[in-house]
Scaffold this active site. Structure first.
Site, PDB file in Angstrom:
ATOM      1  N   ASP A 197     -10.367 -14.751 -11.672  1.00 33.18           N
ATOM      2  CA  ASP A 197      -9.235 -13.819 -11.788  1.00 33.18           C
ATOM      3  C   ASP A 197      -9.425 -12.651 -10.813  1.00 33.18           C
ATOM      4  O   ASP A 197      -8.562 -11.779 -10.714  1.00 33.18           O
ATOM      5  CB  ASP A 197      -9.020 -13.359 -13.237  1.00 33.18           C
ATOM      6  CG  ASP A 197     -10.209 -12.614 -13.813  1.00 33.18           C
ATOM      7  OD1 ASP A 197     -11.253 -12.512 -13.143  1.00 33.18           O
ATOM      8  OD2 ASP A 197     -10.091 -12.129 -14.963  1.00 33.18           O
ATOM      9  N   SER A 198     -10.523 -12.676 -10.050  1.00 36.32           N
ATOM     10  CA  SER A 198     -10.666 -11.750  -8.925  1.00 36.32           C
ATOM     11  C   SER A 198      -9.519 -11.927  -7.946  1.00 36.32           C
ATOM     12  O   SER A 198      -9.303 -11.092  -7.075  1.00 36.32           O
ATOM     13  CB  SER A 198     -11.998 -11.990  -8.201  1.00 36.32           C
ATOM     14  OG  SER A 198     -12.177 -13.359  -7.908  1.00 36.32           O
ATOM     15  N   ASP A 207     -11.158 -19.105 -14.541  1.00 38.02           N
ATOM     16  CA  ASP A 207     -11.195 -17.936 -15.422  1.00 38.02           C
ATOM     17  C   ASP A 207     -10.022 -17.938 -16.369  1.00 38.02           C
ATOM     18  O   ASP A 207      -8.883 -18.220 -15.968  1.00 38.02           O
ATOM     19  CB  ASP A 207     -11.087 -16.654 -14.579  1.00 38.02           C
ATOM     20  CG  ASP A 207     -12.435 -16.050 -14.264  1.00 38.02           C
ATOM     21  OD1 ASP A 207     -13.396 -16.317 -15.009  1.00 38.02           O
ATOM     22  OD2 ASP A 207     -12.518 -15.313 -13.269  1.00 38.02           O
ATOM     23  N   LYS A 263     -13.919 -20.103 -18.039  1.00 41.66           N
ATOM     24  CA  LYS A 263     -14.860 -18.986 -18.163  1.00 41.66           C
ATOM     25  C   LYS A 263     -14.190 -17.870 -18.938  1.00 41.66           C
ATOM     26  O   LYS A 263     -13.030 -17.525 -18.651  1.00 41.66           O
ATOM     27  CB  LYS A 263     -15.300 -18.501 -16.776  1.00 41.66           C
ATOM     28  CG  LYS A 263     -16.225 -17.283 -16.838  1.00 41.66           C
ATOM     29  CD  LYS A 263     -16.997 -17.070 -15.538  1.00 41.66           C
ATOM     30  CE  LYS A 263     -16.236 -16.417 -14.427  1.00 41.66           C
ATOM     31  NZ  LYS A 263     -15.702 -15.077 -14.728  1.00 41.66           N
ATOM     32  N   GLU A 291     -14.982 -13.845 -20.695  1.00 40.78           N
ATOM     33  CA  GLU A 291     -15.871 -12.690 -20.632  1.00 40.78           C
ATOM     34  C   GLU A 291     -16.186 -12.183 -22.035  1.00 40.78           C
ATOM     35  O   GLU A 291     -15.308 -12.139 -22.898  1.00 40.78           O
ATOM     36  CB  GLU A 291     -15.200 -11.566 -19.826  1.00 40.78           C
ATOM     37  CG  GLU A 291     -14.970 -11.943 -18.371  1.00 40.78           C
ATOM     38  CD  GLU A 291     -14.395 -10.800 -17.538  1.00 40.78           C
ATOM     39  OE1 GLU A 291     -14.309  -9.658 -18.047  1.00 40.78           O
ATOM     40  OE2 GLU A 291     -14.029 -11.062 -16.378  1.00 40.78           O
ATOM     41  N   GLU A 298     -23.354 -10.887 -14.528  1.00 37.92           N
ATOM     42  CA  GLU A 298     -22.916 -10.060 -13.390  1.00 37.92           C
ATOM     43  C   GLU A 298     -23.542  -8.670 -13.462  1.00 37.92           C
ATOM     44  O   GLU A 298     -23.499  -8.008 -14.515  1.00 37.92           O
ATOM     45  CB  GLU A 298     -21.374  -9.952 -13.407  1.00 37.92           C
ATOM     46  CG  GLU A 298     -20.836  -9.067 -12.281  1.00 37.92           C
ATOM     47  CD  GLU A 298     -19.341  -9.210 -12.039  1.00 37.92           C
ATOM     48  OE1 GLU A 298     -18.696 -10.070 -12.679  1.00 37.92           O
ATOM     49  OE2 GLU A 298     -18.832  -8.441 -11.194  1.00 37.92           O
TER      50      GLU A 298
HETATM   51  O1  KIV Z   1     -13.210 -13.557 -11.070  1.00 37.86           O
HETATM   52  C1  KIV Z   1     -14.266 -13.697 -10.449  1.00 37.86           C
HETATM   53  O2  KIV Z   1     -14.291 -13.851  -9.229  1.00 37.86           O
HETATM   54  C2  KIV Z   1     -15.513 -13.677 -11.188  1.00 37.86           C
HETATM   55  C3  KIV Z   1     -16.742 -13.440 -10.384  1.00 37.86           C
HETATM   56  C4  KIV Z   1     -16.956 -11.981 -10.234  1.00 37.86           C
HETATM   57  C5  KIV Z   1     -17.908 -14.112 -10.962  1.00 37.86           C
HETATM   58  O3  KIV Z   1     -15.522 -13.774 -12.375  1.00 37.86           O
END
Ligand code: KIV
Length: 263
Positions: A44-45, A83, A112, A114, A181
């Protein structure tokens, strides 16, 4: 041949570091896996590096599904992790499941999420229903406002022992991977030793089972502030392929991250 979860677990057992990068489209998916990247993380970056926002918080399920589909179209070997965006899994495990199902249908092999202890029931719910989960702890960017910024985590004894407990509880609940992280390298090593699932680090030192970086950071094209753990692999590289191959080589040999990238 497509990499499976079992292949990645075997890599951890054999001490072969896993190379991961974020990826958001089909062309890069083909390029990255061609250069030897094992895991493509549809992060989600993308809210920051593709959409230009200051945080990841506004990324939607629709956007994650779209980018996951693009990456899946371009990839034929790499393992695809996607994500779950902010708001798509925190409310209750049932909502998390229906959103995770959309990402798997779009081509992800793992989702993924968090968070530590508060996410344990959700991890269990997903894993029990056939959804492989990577749990992300340490600096969790979706909690940026609660954390008071993008800051290193796990620096005090209390925080370190909380992260060790979180990791154990997430593994016991069925997490298949743990992403850490921005935590001290020594702590990440201790957590990795304490688990049997693979760990992937970003700013967590070289003792993890694998490494990930945000693609735009390692190519040196993100205009925002760079974290200490980022290395620009385009410096001295003749092409993007070269830079990515160099990243993979340095992850596999254990040369990246160096102490200058570690807290
Ligand atoms: O969204 C992302 O790119 C991430 C990385 C920072 C691991 O979760």
């Amino acid at each position: 041949m497509m990499l499976t979860l079992n292949d990645l677990l075997k890599m951890r057992e054999e001490g072969m570091p896993i190379a991961a990068l974020t990826c958001y489209d089909a062309s890069f998916a083909a390029l990255l896996e061609g250069a030897g990247v094992d895991i493509l993380l549809v992060g989600d970056s993308l809210g920051m590096v593709i959409q230009g926002k200051g945080t990841t918080l506004s990324v939607s399920m629709e956007e994650m599904v779209y980018h996951t589909r693009c990456v899946a179209e371009g990839a034929s070997r790499a393992f695809i992790m996607a994500d779950m965006p902010f708001g798509s899994y925190q409310e209750n495990p049932e909502k998390a499941f229906s959103n995770a199902a959309q990402l798997l249908a779009a081509g992800a092999h793992m989702v993924k999420i968090e968070g530590g202890l508060p996410m344990v029931e959700t991890v269990r719910f997903l894993a029990d229903r056939g959804v492989p989960v990577c749990a992300h702890i340490g600096l969790t960017p979706q909690s940026v406002h609660r954390l008071g910024g993008y800051r290193v985590q796990g620096k005090t004894e209390v925080e370190a022992s909380r992260l060790l407990n979180d990791a154990a509880a997430l593994e016991a609940a069925g997490a298949s991977f743990l992403l850490m992280e921005a935590i001290p390298g020594e702590l990440a090593g201790e957590i990795t030793e304490s688990l049997s699932i693979p760990t992937i680090g970003i700013g967590a030192g070289r003792a993890c089972s694998g490494q990930v970086l945000v693609l735009h950071d390692m190519l040196g094209i993100y205009p925002g502030k760079q974290a200490k753990f980022v290395k620009n692999f385009m410096i001295g590289a003749g092409s993007i392929q070269d830079a990515v191959r160099h990243y993979v080589d340095e992850v596999k040999s254990g040369d990246f991250p160096g102490i200058e990238h570690t807290f």
